[in-house]
Motif scaffolding. Structure first.
Motif, PDB file in Angstrom:
ATOM      1  N   ALA A  97      24.820 -13.862   6.815  1.00  0.00           N
ATOM      2  CA  ALA A  97      24.970 -12.408   6.863  1.00  0.00           C
ATOM      3  C   ALA A  97      23.636 -11.693   6.665  1.00  0.00           C
ATOM      4  CB  ALA A  97      25.973 -11.959   5.804  1.00  0.00           C
ATOM      5  N   ARG A  98      22.745 -12.258   5.867  1.00  0.00           N
ATOM      6  CA  ARG A  98      21.446 -11.606   5.667  1.00  0.00           C
ATOM      7  C   ARG A  98      20.659 -11.553   6.974  1.00  0.00           C
ATOM      8  NH1 ARG A  98      17.890 -14.126   1.067  1.00  0.00           N
ATOM      9  NH2 ARG A  98      18.212 -15.943   2.399  1.00  0.00           N
ATOM     10  N   GLU A  99      20.655 -12.658   7.718  1.00  0.00           N
ATOM     11  CA  GLU A  99      19.973 -12.675   9.013  1.00  0.00           C
ATOM     12  C   GLU A  99      20.676 -11.749  10.006  1.00  0.00           C
ATOM     13  OE1 GLU A  99      17.410 -13.374  12.065  1.00  0.00           O
ATOM     14  OE2 GLU A  99      17.176 -13.762   9.924  1.00  0.00           O
ATOM     15  N   GLU A 100      22.008 -11.687   9.929  1.00  0.00           N
ATOM     16  CA  GLU A 100      22.763 -10.789  10.801  1.00  0.00           C
ATOM     17  C   GLU A 100      22.376  -9.334  10.530  1.00  0.00           C
ATOM     18  OE1 GLU A 100      27.433  -9.887  12.006  1.00  0.00           O
ATOM     19  OE2 GLU A 100      26.939 -11.491  10.587  1.00  0.00           O
ATOM     20  N   LEU A 101      22.206  -8.990   9.256  1.00  0.00           N
ATOM     21  CA  LEU A 101      21.825  -7.624   8.913  1.00  0.00           C
ATOM     22  C   LEU A 101      20.416  -7.321   9.396  1.00  0.00           C
ATOM     23  CD1 LEU A 101      22.941  -5.116   7.559  1.00  0.00           C
ATOM     24  CD2 LEU A 101      22.035  -5.936   5.374  1.00  0.00           C
ATOM     25  N   ARG A 102      19.526  -8.289   9.292  1.00  0.00           N
ATOM     26  CA  ARG A 102      18.158  -8.090   9.785  1.00  0.00           C
ATOM     27  C   ARG A 102      18.168  -7.860  11.301  1.00  0.00           C
ATOM     28  NH1 ARG A 102      14.750  -9.019   5.664  1.00  0.00           N
ATOM     29  NH2 ARG A 102      15.234 -10.627   4.114  1.00  0.00           N
ATOM     30  N   GLN A 103      19.025  -8.579  12.002  1.00  0.00           N
ATOM     31  CA  GLN A 103      19.119  -8.407  13.451  1.00  0.00           C
ATOM     32  C   GLN A 103      19.646  -7.013  13.793  1.00  0.00           C
ATOM     33  OE1 GLN A 103      17.970 -10.340  15.640  1.00  0.00           O
ATOM     34  NE2 GLN A 103      17.782 -12.355  14.721  1.00  0.00           N
ATOM     35  N   LEU A 104      20.624  -6.525  13.036  1.00  0.00           N
ATOM     36  CA  LEU A 104      21.153  -5.181  13.259  1.00  0.00           C
ATOM     37  C   LEU A 104      20.068  -4.124  13.052  1.00  0.00           C
ATOM     38  CD1 LEU A 104      24.678  -5.342  11.551  1.00  0.00           C
ATOM     39  CD2 LEU A 104      24.155  -5.349  13.997  1.00  0.00           C
ATOM     40  N   ILE A 105      19.239  -4.323  12.023  1.00  0.00           N
ATOM     41  CA  ILE A 105      18.146  -3.383  11.752  1.00  0.00           C
ATOM     42  C   ILE A 105      17.150  -3.391  12.905  1.00  0.00           C
ATOM     43  CG2 ILE A 105      16.127  -2.999  10.279  1.00  0.00           C
ATOM     44  CD1 ILE A 105      17.889  -3.978   7.916  1.00  0.00           C
ATOM     45  N   ALA A 106      16.814  -4.586  13.403  1.00  0.00           N
ATOM     46  CA  ALA A 106      15.864  -4.693  14.517  1.00  0.00           C
ATOM     47  C   ALA A 106      16.371  -3.964  15.750  1.00  0.00           C
ATOM     48  CB  ALA A 106      15.611  -6.169  14.839  1.00  0.00           C
ATOM     49  N   LEU A 107      17.677  -3.996  15.963  1.00  0.00           N
ATOM     50  CA  LEU A 107      18.263  -3.313  17.113  1.00  0.00           C
ATOM     51  C   LEU A 107      18.215  -1.797  16.967  1.00  0.00           C
ATOM     52  CD1 LEU A 107      21.395  -5.512  17.877  1.00  0.00           C
ATOM     53  CD2 LEU A 107      19.394  -5.202  19.335  1.00  0.00           C
ATOM     54  N   GLN A 108      18.229  -1.305  15.725  1.00  0.00           N
ATOM     55  CA  GLN A 108      18.226   0.136  15.496  1.00  0.00           C
ATOM     56  C   GLN A 108      16.839   0.749  15.562  1.00  0.00           C
ATOM     57  OE1 GLN A 108      21.090   2.043  15.240  1.00  0.00           O
ATOM     58  NE2 GLN A 108      21.935   0.072  15.861  1.00  0.00           N
ATOM     59  N   ALA A 109      15.813  -0.033  15.303  1.00  0.00           N
ATOM     60  CA  ALA A 109      14.451   0.501  15.364  1.00  0.00           C
ATOM     61  C   ALA A 109      14.083   0.769  16.822  1.00  0.00           C
ATOM     62  CB  ALA A 109      13.472  -0.488  14.734  1.00  0.00           C
ATOM     63  N   PRO A 110      13.687   2.008  17.152  1.00  0.00           N
ATOM     64  CA  PRO A 110      13.410   2.353  18.555  1.00  0.00           C
ATOM     65  C   PRO A 110      12.090   1.799  19.065  1.00  0.00           C
ATOM     66  CG  PRO A 110      13.069   4.264  17.158  1.00  0.00           C
ATOM     67  CD  PRO A 110      13.613   3.186  16.267  1.00  0.00           C
ATOM     68  N   HIS A 111      12.068   0.507  19.324  1.00  0.00           N
ATOM     69  CA  HIS A 111      10.858  -0.145  19.829  1.00  0.00           C
ATOM     70  C   HIS A 111      10.638   0.159  21.314  1.00  0.00           C
ATOM     71  CE1 HIS A 111      10.032  -2.626  16.250  1.00  0.00           C
ATOM     72  NE2 HIS A 111      11.339  -2.798  16.166  1.00  0.00           N
ATOM     73  N   THR A 112      11.726   0.155  22.105  1.00  0.00           N
ATOM     74  CA  THR A 112      11.619   0.292  23.555  1.00  0.00           C
ATOM     75  C   THR A 112      11.942   1.719  24.001  1.00  0.00           C
ATOM     76  OG1 THR A 112      13.940  -0.263  23.996  1.00  0.00           O
ATOM     77  CG2 THR A 112      12.380  -2.103  23.759  1.00  0.00           C
ATOM     78  N   GLU A 113      11.605   2.016  25.256  1.00  0.00           N
ATOM     79  CA  GLU A 113      11.892   3.341  25.802  1.00  0.00           C
ATOM     80  C   GLU A 113      13.391   3.589  25.861  1.00  0.00           C
ATOM     81  OE1 GLU A 113      11.382   7.094  27.053  1.00  0.00           O
ATOM     82  OE2 GLU A 113       9.841   5.715  26.298  1.00  0.00           O
ATOM     83  N   ARG A 114      14.173   2.558  26.199  1.00  0.00           N
ATOM     84  CA  ARG A 114      15.621   2.740  26.243  1.00  0.00           C
ATOM     85  C   ARG A 114      16.181   3.035  24.857  1.00  0.00           C
ATOM     86  NH1 ARG A 114      19.793  -0.675  29.524  1.00  0.00           N
ATOM     87  NH2 ARG A 114      18.574   0.278  31.173  1.00  0.00           N
ATOM     88  N   GLN A 115      15.680   2.333  23.835  1.00  0.00           N
ATOM     89  CA  GLN A 115      16.138   2.603  22.474  1.00  0.00           C
ATOM     90  C   GLN A 115      15.782   4.021  22.050  1.00  0.00           C
ATOM     91  OE1 GLN A 115      14.183  -0.874  20.743  1.00  0.00           O
ATOM     92  NE2 GLN A 115      16.155  -1.600  19.987  1.00  0.00           N
ATOM     93  N   ARG A 116      14.601   4.509  22.447  1.00  0.00           N
ATOM     94  CA  ARG A 116      14.218   5.883  22.129  1.00  0.00           C
ATOM     95  C   ARG A 116      15.164   6.871  22.828  1.00  0.00           C
ATOM     96  NH1 ARG A 116       9.176   6.801  19.755  1.00  0.00           N
ATOM     97  NH2 ARG A 116       9.197   8.936  20.590  1.00  0.00           N
ATOM     98  N   GLN A 117      15.490   6.598  24.084  1.00  0.00           N
ATOM     99  CA  GLN A 117      16.410   7.470  24.810  1.00  0.00           C
ATOM    100  C   GLN A 117      17.758   7.556  24.109  1.00  0.00           C
ATOM    101  OE1 GLN A 117      16.828   6.232  28.872  1.00  0.00           O
ATOM    102  NE2 GLN A 117      14.853   7.034  29.512  1.00  0.00           N
ATOM    103  N   GLN A 118      18.272   6.404  23.705  1.00  0.00           N
ATOM    104  CA  GLN A 118      19.592   6.405  23.073  1.00  0.00           C
ATOM    105  C   GLN A 118      19.563   7.115  21.728  1.00  0.00           C
ATOM    106  OE1 GLN A 118      21.249   2.441  23.121  1.00  0.00           O
ATOM    107  NE2 GLN A 118      21.936   2.713  25.224  1.00  0.00           N
ATOM    108  N   TRP A 119      18.475   6.972  20.979  1.00  0.00           N
ATOM    109  CA  TRP A 119      18.373   7.683  19.714  1.00  0.00           C
ATOM    110  C   TRP A 119      18.331   9.197  19.943  1.00  0.00           C
ATOM    111  CZ3 TRP A 119      19.386   7.287  14.857  1.00  0.00           C
ATOM    112  CH2 TRP A 119      19.422   6.029  14.249  1.00  0.00           C
TER     113      TRP A 119
END
Length: 305
Positions: A163-185
């Motif tokens: 679960a700790r690694e799963e939570l880290r993965q969820l956090i990585a997905l929320q950080a707007p690294h890519t242009e698409r992630q920025r658009q969705q935010w």
């Protein structure tokens, strides 16, 4: 256990009467498709909130789903009007993607159907052929963002060791690294404003956000059961972590990449620091074994005073 199986059978009945795929039904009730699948197979319990949304979507009595009332089943219920299925290819998908891009650039209320038609190099008549009105188009864009987010979460966390690694993965997905992630935010930020005005799209976002926070709470709860997280209140910890994610994401989006503002990498580090300091079980260093005899005074070859 028997009640859990019976609840799953009733939910299957509701899905069957809804006349859609299991994945589509999961979207309608704002639920991760993988969680719905696990709940139907009996390896996971439905939460109270999920059952309430399933009852609402299927127009059935929640007590019937739980087996506490004998009537109100899906067989006798009128089928509610269903939202249109989301596009997965062709012109409709292009229209939805361009709508998301324009919302991110200009905001909900500044996007016209004519703008979307121009971006797709087509006519407004073509847009209206696929989406009857502006409201339906905006809702389709929001739902597409939600489905994208849900699908990425399911794929990213499927291989996590705990679960700790799963939570880290969820956090990585929320950080707007890519242009698409920025658009969705940027779309989410507009949705928060809509939610404050209690519009239909705002309520849709509120339901989705509740599901997102519940996802985080369930991961924390699993981590407690696995022994990787401390015995915290999962719901309250999820509230704090999602609030941290939201606040940092706004800081990241406040400036363009490379202009000296908060970076997506800094956001990722800060959120993981919260996981390490507030949730992760602290391991106690093992004491060094004392040596007996002459060794207690020092190594044999150590010169005396």
């Amino acid at each position: 256990m028997r009640q859990q199986v019976e609840v799953a059978e009733r939910v299957r009945e509701v899905i069957g009467k809804a006349g859609c795929t299991q994945r589509e039904f999961a979207r309608r009730v704002v639920m991760d498709p993988s969680k719905l699948s696990r709940s139907l197979s009996g390896s996971r319990r439905f939460t109270v909130g999920e059952l309430a949304r399933i009852a609402d979507a299927g127009n059935v009595d929640a007590g019937w789903l739980l087996g506490t009332t004998a009537t109100g089943g899906a067989a006798d219920a009128p089928r509610p009007p269903a939202p249109a299925a989301l596009p997965d290819s062709g012109r409709p998908l292009q229209i939805v993607r361009e709508t998301v891009r324009l919302i991110a650039e200009r905001g909900f209320h500044a996007v016209r159907v004519a703008d979307i038609a121009a971006a797709c190099d087509t006519s407004t008549a073509t847009i209206h052929y696929h989406f009857p009105g502006r409201a339906e188009l905006l809702e389709a864009a929001v739902r597409w963002c939600m489905d994208e987010d849900t699908a990425r979460r399911a794929a990213r966390t499927a291989t996590a060791d705990d679960a700790r690694e799963e939570l880290r993965q969820l956090i990585a997905l929320q950080a707007p690294h890519t242009e698409r992630q920025r658009q969705q935010w940027l779309v989410w930020m507009d949705l928060w404003a809509e939610a404050a005005r209690s519009t239909a799209i705002g309520r849709l976002h509120a339901d989705f956000y509740q599901q997102w926070r519940q996802t985080v709470a369930e991961v924390i709860r699993r981590g407690i059961e696995q022994g990787v997280f401390r015995a915290v209140d999962p719901e309250f910890s999820a509230l704090r972590l999602t609030a941290l994610i939201d606040g940092l994401a706004i800081q990241v989006l406040a400036t363009a990449p490379g202009e000296g503002g908060t970076t997506a990498e800094a956001m990722d580090l800060a959120c993981n620091a919260y996981v390490d300091s507030e949730l992760t079980v602290r391991t106690t260093a093992r004491p060094v074994a004392r040596r007996s005899g002459a060794d207690e005074a020092g190594p044999p070859d150590q010169p005396g005073p």
